[in-house]
Structures are given as structure tokens and as C-alpha cells.
Design a protein around this motif. Structure first.
Motif, PDB file in Angstrom:
ATOM      1  N   ALA A 108      59.872  71.091  32.328  1.00 34.62           N
ATOM      2  CA  ALA A 108      61.026  70.912  31.429  1.00 34.62           C
ATOM      3  C   ALA A 108      59.969  69.238  30.557  1.00 34.62           C
ATOM      4  O   ALA A 108      58.774  68.755  30.727  1.00 34.62           O
ATOM      5  CB  ALA A 108      61.537  70.230  32.198  1.00 34.62           C
ATOM      6  N   ASP A 109      60.652  69.079  29.750  1.00 34.88           N
ATOM      7  CA  ASP A 109      59.894  67.810  28.794  1.00 34.88           C
ATOM      8  C   ASP A 109      59.899  66.617  30.192  1.00 34.88           C
ATOM      9  O   ASP A 109      60.483  64.730  29.111  1.00 34.88           O
ATOM     10  CB  ASP A 109      60.768  67.958  27.374  1.00 34.88           C
ATOM     11  CG  ASP A 109      59.806  67.866  26.080  1.00 34.88           C
ATOM     12  OD1 ASP A 109      58.906  68.412  26.170  1.00 34.88           O
ATOM     13  OD2 ASP A 109      60.037  67.542  24.980  1.00 34.88           O
ATOM     14  N   GLU A 110      59.191  66.573  30.619  1.00 32.27           N
ATOM     15  CA  GLU A 110      59.268  65.452  32.003  1.00 32.27           C
ATOM     16  C   GLU A 110      57.715  64.274  30.947  1.00 32.27           C
ATOM     17  O   GLU A 110      56.894  64.511  29.941  1.00 32.27           O
ATOM     18  CB  GLU A 110      58.904  66.088  32.711  1.00 32.27           C
ATOM     19  CG  GLU A 110      59.628  66.415  33.625  1.00 32.27           C
ATOM     20  CD  GLU A 110      60.140  66.378  34.948  1.00 32.27           C
ATOM     21  OE1 GLU A 110      59.579  65.342  35.752  1.00 32.27           O
ATOM     22  OE2 GLU A 110      59.424  67.290  36.225  1.00 32.27           O
ATOM     23  N   HIS A 111      58.664  62.969  30.902  1.00 40.80           N
ATOM     24  CA  HIS A 111      57.323  61.983  30.998  1.00 40.80           C
ATOM     25  C   HIS A 111      56.711  62.005  32.594  1.00 40.80           C
ATOM     26  O   HIS A 111      57.148  61.390  33.546  1.00 40.80           O
ATOM     27  CB  HIS A 111      57.743  61.030  30.003  1.00 40.80           C
ATOM     28  CG  HIS A 111      56.718  59.795  30.088  1.00 40.80           C
ATOM     29  ND1 HIS A 111      55.817  59.740  29.485  1.00 40.80           N
ATOM     30  CD2 HIS A 111      56.235  58.751  30.708  1.00 40.80           C
ATOM     31  CE1 HIS A 111      55.337  58.676  28.636  1.00 40.80           C
ATOM     32  NE2 HIS A 111      55.712  58.234  29.659  1.00 40.80           N
ATOM     33  N   PHE A 112      55.028  61.784  32.623  1.00 37.10           N
ATOM     34  CA  PHE A 112      54.493  61.288  33.120  1.00 37.10           C
ATOM     35  C   PHE A 112      53.508  59.955  33.198  1.00 37.10           C
ATOM     36  O   PHE A 112      53.197  60.274  32.000  1.00 37.10           O
ATOM     37  CB  PHE A 112      53.239  62.629  33.407  1.00 37.10           C
ATOM     38  CG  PHE A 112      53.877  63.891  33.632  1.00 37.10           C
ATOM     39  CD1 PHE A 112      54.319  64.281  35.150  1.00 37.10           C
ATOM     40  CD2 PHE A 112      53.809  65.166  32.721  1.00 37.10           C
ATOM     41  CE1 PHE A 112      54.823  65.515  35.659  1.00 37.10           C
ATOM     42  CE2 PHE A 112      55.129  66.290  33.014  1.00 37.10           C
ATOM     43  CZ  PHE A 112      55.219  66.223  34.655  1.00 37.10           C
ATOM     44  N   THR A 113      53.562  59.388  33.491  1.00 26.62           N
ATOM     45  CA  THR A 113      53.085  58.172  33.825  1.00 26.62           C
ATOM     46  C   THR A 113      51.762  57.838  34.078  1.00 26.62           C
ATOM     47  O   THR A 113      50.516  57.200  33.932  1.00 26.62           O
ATOM     48  CB  THR A 113      53.365  56.441  34.062  1.00 26.62           C
ATOM     49  OG1 THR A 113      54.177  56.993  35.481  1.00 26.62           O
ATOM     50  CG2 THR A 113      54.960  56.618  33.341  1.00 26.62           C
ATOM     51  N   SER A 114      51.111  58.442  35.714  1.00 32.30           N
ATOM     52  CA  SER A 114      49.795  57.743  35.877  1.00 32.30           C
ATOM     53  C   SER A 114      49.085  59.038  36.589  1.00 32.30           C
ATOM     54  O   SER A 114      49.872  59.099  38.076  1.00 32.30           O
ATOM     55  CB  SER A 114      49.714  56.983  37.318  1.00 32.30           C
ATOM     56  OG  SER A 114      50.101  55.893  36.257  1.00 32.30           O
ATOM     57  N   VAL A 115      48.888  60.094  36.090  1.00 31.74           N
ATOM     58  CA  VAL A 115      48.376  61.187  36.767  1.00 31.74           C
ATOM     59  C   VAL A 115      47.537  61.597  37.093  1.00 31.74           C
ATOM     60  O   VAL A 115      46.241  61.286  36.174  1.00 31.74           O
ATOM     61  CB  VAL A 115      48.718  62.761  35.823  1.00 31.74           C
ATOM     62  CG1 VAL A 115      48.646  64.181  35.930  1.00 31.74           C
ATOM     63  CG2 VAL A 115      50.257  63.070  35.462  1.00 31.74           C
ATOM     64  N   VAL A 116      47.448  62.103  38.118  1.00 32.91           N
ATOM     65  CA  VAL A 116      45.260  61.893  38.593  1.00 32.91           C
ATOM     66  C   VAL A 116      45.297  63.211  39.035  1.00 32.91           C
ATOM     67  O   VAL A 116      45.812  64.199  39.759  1.00 32.91           O
ATOM     68  CB  VAL A 116      45.332  60.975  39.963  1.00 32.91           C
ATOM     69  CG1 VAL A 116      44.155  61.519  40.967  1.00 32.91           C
ATOM     70  CG2 VAL A 116      45.356  59.783  39.972  1.00 32.91           C
ATOM     71  N   ALA A 117      43.976  63.868  38.394  1.00 33.46           N
ATOM     72  CA  ALA A 117      43.468  65.154  38.916  1.00 33.46           C
ATOM     73  C   ALA A 117      41.804  64.995  39.179  1.00 33.46           C
ATOM     74  O   ALA A 117      41.432  64.233  39.531  1.00 33.46           O
ATOM     75  CB  ALA A 117      43.363  65.904  36.951  1.00 33.46           C
ATOM     76  N   SER A 118      41.911  66.248  39.980  1.00 36.25           N
ATOM     77  CA  SER A 118      40.826  66.896  40.806  1.00 36.25           C
ATOM     78  C   SER A 118      40.749  68.606  41.225  1.00 36.25           C
ATOM     79  O   SER A 118      41.204  69.134  40.799  1.00 36.25           O
ATOM     80  CB  SER A 118      41.043  66.580  42.543  1.00 36.25           C
ATOM     81  OG  SER A 118      41.401  65.145  42.385  1.00 36.25           O
ATOM     82  N   PHE A 161      46.882  59.979  33.714  1.00 42.13           N
ATOM     83  CA  PHE A 161      46.770  60.299  32.032  1.00 42.13           C
ATOM     84  C   PHE A 161      48.079  59.780  31.779  1.00 42.13           C
ATOM     85  O   PHE A 161      49.126  60.377  33.124  1.00 42.13           O
ATOM     86  CB  PHE A 161      46.633  61.812  32.386  1.00 42.13           C
ATOM     87  CG  PHE A 161      45.271  61.929  32.712  1.00 42.13           C
ATOM     88  CD1 PHE A 161      44.040  61.833  31.681  1.00 42.13           C
ATOM     89  CD2 PHE A 161      44.739  62.894  33.622  1.00 42.13           C
ATOM     90  CE1 PHE A 161      42.774  61.851  31.608  1.00 42.13           C
ATOM     91  CE2 PHE A 161      43.184  62.557  34.181  1.00 42.13           C
ATOM     92  CZ  PHE A 161      42.224  62.670  32.585  1.00 42.13           C
ATOM     93  N   SER A 162      48.539  59.591  31.320  1.00 50.58           N
ATOM     94  CA  SER A 162      50.438  59.221  30.829  1.00 50.58           C
ATOM     95  C   SER A 162      50.260  60.732  29.610  1.00 50.58           C
ATOM     96  O   SER A 162      49.881  60.584  28.183  1.00 50.58           O
ATOM     97  CB  SER A 162      50.318  58.604  30.338  1.00 50.58           C
ATOM     98  OG  SER A 162      50.906  57.412  29.882  1.00 50.58           O
ATOM     99  N   PHE A 163      51.811  60.825  29.456  1.00 54.25           N
ATOM    100  CA  PHE A 163      51.987  62.107  28.637  1.00 54.25           C
ATOM    101  C   PHE A 163      53.156  63.093  28.460  1.00 54.25           C
ATOM    102  O   PHE A 163      53.792  62.842  29.705  1.00 54.25           O
ATOM    103  CB  PHE A 163      51.008  63.564  28.445  1.00 54.25           C
ATOM    104  CG  PHE A 163      51.120  63.491  29.336  1.00 54.25           C
ATOM    105  CD1 PHE A 163      51.626  64.945  30.291  1.00 54.25           C
ATOM    106  CD2 PHE A 163      49.854  63.543  30.564  1.00 54.25           C
ATOM    107  CE1 PHE A 163      51.291  65.752  31.590  1.00 54.25           C
ATOM    108  CE2 PHE A 163      49.273  64.367  32.026  1.00 54.25           C
ATOM    109  CZ  PHE A 163      50.499  65.688  32.160  1.00 54.25           C
ATOM    110  N   THR A 164      53.907  62.988  27.205  1.00 50.37           N
ATOM    111  CA  THR A 164      55.296  64.531  28.030  1.00 50.37           C
ATOM    112  C   THR A 164      55.106  65.675  27.814  1.00 50.37           C
ATOM    113  O   THR A 164      54.837  66.008  27.139  1.00 50.37           O
ATOM    114  CB  THR A 164      55.972  63.464  26.918  1.00 50.37           C
ATOM    115  OG1 THR A 164      55.881  61.584  27.257  1.00 50.37           O
ATOM    116  CG2 THR A 164      57.749  64.333  26.986  1.00 50.37           C
ATOM    117  N   GLY A 165      55.535  66.363  28.389  1.00 47.50           N
ATOM    118  CA  GLY A 165      55.524  68.153  28.145  1.00 47.50           C
ATOM    119  C   GLY A 165      53.959  68.297  28.731  1.00 47.50           C
ATOM    120  O   GLY A 165      53.636  67.811  29.601  1.00 47.50           O
ATOM    121  N   SER A 166      53.866  69.426  28.167  1.00 40.27           N
ATOM    122  CA  SER A 166      53.145  69.736  28.505  1.00 40.27           C
ATOM    123  C   SER A 166      51.177  69.506  27.766  1.00 40.27           C
ATOM    124  O   SER A 166      51.685  69.029  26.408  1.00 40.27           O
ATOM    125  CB  SER A 166      52.707  71.756  28.298  1.00 40.27           C
ATOM    126  OG  SER A 166      53.774  72.043  29.109  1.00 40.27           O
TER     127      SER A 166
END
Length: 199
Positions: A91-101, A124-129
Motif C-alpha cells: 500500500a502507500d506505506e512509509h518505510f524508515t530504515s530499509v536494509v537491502a542485501s 532507505f527511507s521512502f513512501t510507496g514503491s
């Protein structure tokens, strides 16, 4: 190609009986390799991939890009490459501290290479896709075909998406060592430059 680099200061590229390019070996080989690396679109994550996580954020598409942003079908070791992951939020969620591997597996299912954004304190901090890009400097993987694992988490706590066999990466031989030597790709999948002395 290593032999051509070592033995020939000049070379020509012939395709179907037609002369395509000729001249300095490095330039001609670079033109040939670049022509084989272009692909108009990236690859969707296979529906058959083994996947776990909450699903609030999913990796939908993965592509390999050169410095100009062109999508590549194969990558050459010893060069810079960007791995782009198109991610879709539930959904149009907000993410504050995404870790990618990203990890690579050999044909025996062994992890042979791993990069992770938290190793370099990148979150990474972002909202949505969004699209998350990993810039690899001087790819140090031996020639071969590898299977990829992707992983996204929120603050290293909540696993958002963990995909085994998310992509296939074909690495072609470049001149990683600057000598034309390929290393020993049947024995070791990673490449490291070194200098040697004796006394």
C-alpha cells in the motif's frame, strides 16, 4: 579473450563474414563485449522463486545496468555494474530504515558473494514503491553463471522480502588482473588483486 589481449596489439571483429570493427585490441574487444551486453528490459522475479517475509514490500524486477543506465544481459568482471531492484509496496506505506542485501550462489548452493546496505550504514527511507540500486565497483566475481538471493528488511528486524533464486547473473571474463589471466574460475569464484614480494 585473455589470449587475444596478451598476444595481439591489434585485432578485428568479424560477424557472419562481415568486418564489424578493427584496430586496437582493447577498443575492439570493448566494442564487441558492449554489443553483447545490451538488453532492452530487465527481468521480473520468477513466480517460482522461493519467497518469505511479511510482503509489505516486494522486489518485483531486477536488472543490471552499466554506467550509462543501459540494461545488461551479462556483466564483465573487473567493471562497475549497478543492480537495480524495483520494489512494490503493498500500500502507500512509509518505510524508515530499509536494509537491502544481494548475494550470489554457485552451482553447489554455496554463498560466494554478499553485499548489504547496512555494512556501509546505508538505510532507505521512502513512501510507496521505489527502485533501490546497488553500485558494485570493480566486480570481483570469476566468469560463470550464478543464482541470486535478494533480501529486504525494516531496521534489520522485520523481514519484508527474502527471495532465493530471484535472478540469474552471467559474468563474462574481463581483464580483472590487468594481465589477461582469468584466475581459476573452476576452483575459486571470487577474484582479489594482490602484489607479491620476496626477500
Amino acid at each position: 579473450m585473455a589470449s587475444i589481449r596478451q598476444l595481439c596489439p591489434q585485432c578485428c571483429w568479424i560477424h557472419n563474414g562481415q568486418l564489424i570493427d578493427q584496430g586496437d585490441t582493447e577498443e575492439t574487444l570493448a566494442n564487441y563485449i558492449q554489443s553483447t551486453l545490451r538488453l532492452p528490459t530487465g527481468a521480473n522475479v520468477p513466480s517460482t522463486a522461493s519467497r518469505s517475509g511479511t510482503g509489505r514490500l516486494r522486489i518485483r524486477r531486477i536488472r543490471f545496468e552499466n554506467a550509462d543506465g543501459d540494461t545488461l544481459t551479462t556483466v564483465q568482471n573487473g567493471t562497475d555494474v549497478t543492480i537495480a531492484m524495483d520494489c512494490e509496496a503493498a500500500a502507500d506505506e512509509h518505510f524508515t530504515s530499509v536494509v537491502a542485501s544481494l548475494a550470489l550462489l554457485d552451482d553447489h548452493d554455496n554463498y560466494i558473494w554478499l553485499v548489504r546496505s547496512s555494512f556501509t550504514r546505508e538505510y532507505f527511507s521512502f513512501t510507496g514503491s521505489t527502485t533501490i540500486r546497488c553500485h558494485i565497483h570493480d566486480l570481483n566475481v570469476a566468469q560463470g553463471t550464478y543464482r541470486g538471493v535478494t533480501f529486504l528488511s525494516e531496521r534489520d528486524n522485520e523481514i519484508l522480502d527474502n527471495v532465493r533464486n530471484a535472478f540469474t547473473l552471467t559474468v563474462v571474463s574481463g581483464d580483472f588482473f590487468g594481465t589477461g589471466d582469468q584466475g581459476l574460475p573452476t576452483r575459486c569464484k571470487t577474484l582479489t588483486r594482490s602484489t607479491w614480494t620476496h626477500s
